[in-house]
Motif scaffolding. Structure first.
Motif, PDB file in Angstrom:
ATOM      1  N   GLY A  59       0.787  -1.229   0.000  1.00 29.56           N
ATOM      2  CA  GLY A  59       0.000   0.000   0.000  1.00 29.56           C
ATOM      3  C   GLY A  59       0.820   1.279   0.000  1.00 29.56           C
ATOM      4  N   ALA A  60       2.041   1.219   0.494  1.00 32.57           N
ATOM      5  CA  ALA A  60       2.860   2.445   0.543  1.00 32.57           C
ATOM      6  C   ALA A  60       4.104   2.325  -0.341  1.00 32.57           C
ATOM      7  N   ALA A  61       4.137   1.311  -1.188  1.00 34.87           N
ATOM      8  CA  ALA A  61       5.315   1.126  -2.049  1.00 34.87           C
ATOM      9  C   ALA A  61       4.881   1.294  -3.504  1.00 34.87           C
ATOM     10  N   GLY A  62       5.551   2.168  -4.226  1.00 41.48           N
ATOM     11  CA  GLY A  62       5.223   2.346  -5.646  1.00 41.48           C
ATOM     12  C   GLY A  62       5.573   1.100  -6.453  1.00 41.48           C
ATOM     13  N   TYR A  63       6.532   0.338  -5.942  1.00 44.32           N
ATOM     14  CA  TYR A  63       7.030  -0.853  -6.648  1.00 44.32           C
ATOM     15  C   TYR A  63       7.023  -2.038  -5.685  1.00 44.32           C
ATOM     16  N   PRO A  64       5.835  -2.582  -5.400  1.00 44.09           N
ATOM     17  CA  PRO A  64       5.770  -3.684  -4.437  1.00 44.09           C
ATOM     18  C   PRO A  64       6.381  -4.973  -4.999  1.00 44.09           C
ATOM     19  N   VAL A  65       6.711  -5.940  -4.099  1.00 45.37           N
ATOM     20  CA  VAL A  65       6.362  -5.998  -2.687  1.00 45.37           C
ATOM     21  C   VAL A  65       7.654  -5.876  -1.884  1.00 45.37           C
ATOM     22  N   PRO A  66       7.749  -4.917  -0.961  1.00 42.62           N
ATOM     23  CA  PRO A  66       8.977  -4.814  -0.169  1.00 42.62           C
ATOM     24  C   PRO A  66       9.203  -6.056   0.688  1.00 42.62           C
ATOM     25  N   THR A  67      10.476  -6.346   0.962  1.00 41.84           N
ATOM     26  CA  THR A  67      10.800  -7.582   1.703  1.00 41.84           C
ATOM     27  C   THR A  67      10.511  -7.478   3.193  1.00 41.84           C
ATOM     28  N   CYS A  68      10.299  -6.262   3.678  1.00 45.47           N
ATOM     29  CA  CYS A  68      10.117  -6.115   5.120  1.00 45.47           C
ATOM     30  C   CYS A  68       9.009  -5.093   5.361  1.00 45.47           C
ATOM     31  N   ASP A  69       8.330  -5.212   6.476  1.00 43.42           N
ATOM     32  CA  ASP A  69       7.297  -4.277   6.910  1.00 43.42           C
ATOM     33  C   ASP A  69       7.868  -2.847   6.905  1.00 43.42           C
ATOM     34  N   ILE A  70       7.278  -1.972   6.082  1.00 45.00           N
ATOM     35  CA  ILE A  70       7.777  -0.607   5.933  1.00 45.00           C
ATOM     36  C   ILE A  70       7.751   0.137   7.275  1.00 45.00           C
ATOM     37  N   GLN A  71       6.822  -0.249   8.146  1.00 43.48           N
ATOM     38  CA  GLN A  71       6.706   0.453   9.432  1.00 43.48           C
ATOM     39  C   GLN A  71       7.584  -0.153  10.529  1.00 43.48           C
ATOM     40  N   SER A  72       8.352  -1.195  10.182  1.00 47.80           N
ATOM     41  CA  SER A  72       9.243  -1.794  11.190  1.00 47.80           C
ATOM     42  C   SER A  72      10.512  -0.956  11.315  1.00 47.80           C
ATOM     43  N   GLU A  73      11.082  -0.941  12.510  1.00 51.42           N
ATOM     44  CA  GLU A  73      12.355  -0.224  12.719  1.00 51.42           C
ATOM     45  C   GLU A  73      13.466  -0.813  11.861  1.00 51.42           C
TER      46      GLU A  73
END
Ligand code: 9YW
Length: 419
Positions: free
Chosen positions: A327-341
């Motif tokens: 939902g917050a990545a223009g080019y999904p899918v990121p490998t890790c939770d974007i909201q994680s530290e």
């Protein structure tokens, strides 16, 4: 060229085929020229998916080369070394593993002594299907090797006793630097070794510990400090176990043991790795006796299980489409939770988008008729390679390419997505 493509897709197809041709050594495909000069197990599986559409003869040779490295225990090693030329120096090379000194290792070829996600039976089935059965002669010698690969995982790696295969090293996950491994790795004593410092010492210490114990299953079960059950590895194991049942039918063997194994893995994934409160799958740290709190792309790969209950599929798709992932990545899918530290948009397996994890999720989306998600992932992957080429991984926000160039699995998987 097989499928009917638009002009733009034809150009992409030809570019991908050129990468695979350039990375072909005559016996196998290197993951990336210069960077990774040997043969990697799950790379060969992904590459086989692409070669099956482009050069099926090479897809077969690729697999036969890889299985030359299989140990008598059934272990299919994650690296088969193809060259000892100093200009191709890669660490860790054969000197770390010393496979030639092990009685169960194959003769005449040097290998690592770790596994990687066992996608091979699934790919072998697709190779046979893509060839309208013409590959059945190839299945004769390959089928027992695939059975042995799975038997090794069931016999020597079900360390938790619940039906899943355990990883004994982050390198077995394929997502080597995933933040999921930070906590279990921190508990590993690096024994004062200094190679590159930090986690690298721990990676090496894990291998030297296994090597000193002769890579024995009892050591892994009773003493080895890093033992985790990973949702990606086990979802792939399950998908390949289903494929093995179909291959058994084609090979004139009994499919029932594979169907029973699949049922066991399916149950164990839900019983041992599903986190109901978080609505996602997580890795389990067997030494600490708990689920690892980090949420990564690996947690979505159980979508490959066609029998996943509908509420589980719903929870996974909600999370996948949320601002924490696609939902917050223009080019999904990121490998890790974007909201994680731990999220880092540019760091190896800690945030970037990869073609291979995208392919696994695309396959999972197709298994559940999630057309919107399948299209989203196909579109994102095609835009990434069109914009930035066949790179090792990509920034999930702006799509810029990172890591190695002319990356074989990025090219191969694009062929499979287009086909
Ligand atoms: C390394 C070849 C391999 C992949 C792994 C990836 C990386 C090798 O490259 O590991 O030296 O870091 O993490 O999944 O198989 O492409």
């Amino acid at each position: 060229m097989g499928p009917r493509l638009t002009g733009d897709e034809t150009a992409l197809w030809l570019a991908a085929a050129r990468v695979l041709d350039a990375n072909w050594t005559g016996a196998a495909t290197v993951p990336s020229p210069g960077l990774y000069p040997h043969q990697w197990s799950w790379d060969s599986a992904f590459i086989g998916l692409g070669l099956a559409h482009h050069r099926p003869d090479r897809a077969r040779t690729e697999f036969l080369s890889l299985f030359r490295g299989q140990w008598a225990t059934g272990l299919l090693p994650h690296i088969v070394f193809h060259t000892t030329e100093p200009r191709h120096a890669y660490f860790p090379g054969p000197e770390l593993w010393r496979s030639s000194a092990h009685p169960a290792a194959p003769r005449g070829v040097q290998t690592s002594a770790l596994a990687q996600p066992p996608l091979h039976a699934l790919v072998a089935l697709r190779m046979v299907q893509a060839s309208d059965g013409a590959d059945r002669a190839f299945l004769g010698p390959l089928y027992p090797c695939l059975v042995a690969q799975h038997a090794y995982l069931a016999r020597d790696r079900d360390i938790g006793g619940g039906g899943l295969a355990s990883l004994c090293h982050p390198w077995e996950s394929g997502l080597d630097d995933s933040p999921a491994w930070d906590t279990p790795l921190a508990a590993v004593d690096p024994r004062g070794r200094t190679y590159n410092g930090g986690d690298h010492d721990r990676y090496v210490a894990l291998v030297t510990g296994m090597r000193a114990a002769g890579y024995r299953a009892e050591y892994l079960r009773d003493e080895h400090p890093f033992v985790v059950e990973d949702p990606l590895f086990n979802a792939v194991y399950l998908a390949s176990t289903h494929a093995l049942a179909e291959l058994a039918d084609l090979a004139g063997a009994d499919p029932r043991p594979h169907r029973e194994a699949a049922e066991r893995i399916h149950r164990a994934l839900l019983d041992r790795l599903w986190d109901e409160s978080a609505g996602c799958f997580r890795a389990r740290d067997l030494r600490a006796g708990r689920l690892i709190p980090e949420t990564t792309v690996a947690g979505f790969v159980p979508l490959m299980d066609p029998e996943l209950p509908a509420p589980v599929v719903r929870a996974l798709t909600d999370l996948l489409l949320s601002p924490r992932f696609a939902g917050a990545a223009g080019y999904p899918v990121p490998t890790c939770d974007i909201q994680s530290e731990a999220f880092d948009r540019g760091a190896y397996w800690r945030g970037p988008t990869w073609a291979n994890t995208n392919w696994l999720l695309w396959f999972g989306a197709c298994a559940h008729d999630l057309g919107g998600i399948a299209d989203l992932i196909f579109g994102s992957t095609a835009r990434l390679v069109r914009q930035s080429g066949f790179r090792e991984f990509y920034d999930p926000f702006d799509g810029s390419g990172r890591g190695g160039h002319d990356y074989s699995w990025s090219a191969a998987l694009l062929l499979d997505l287009l086909a």
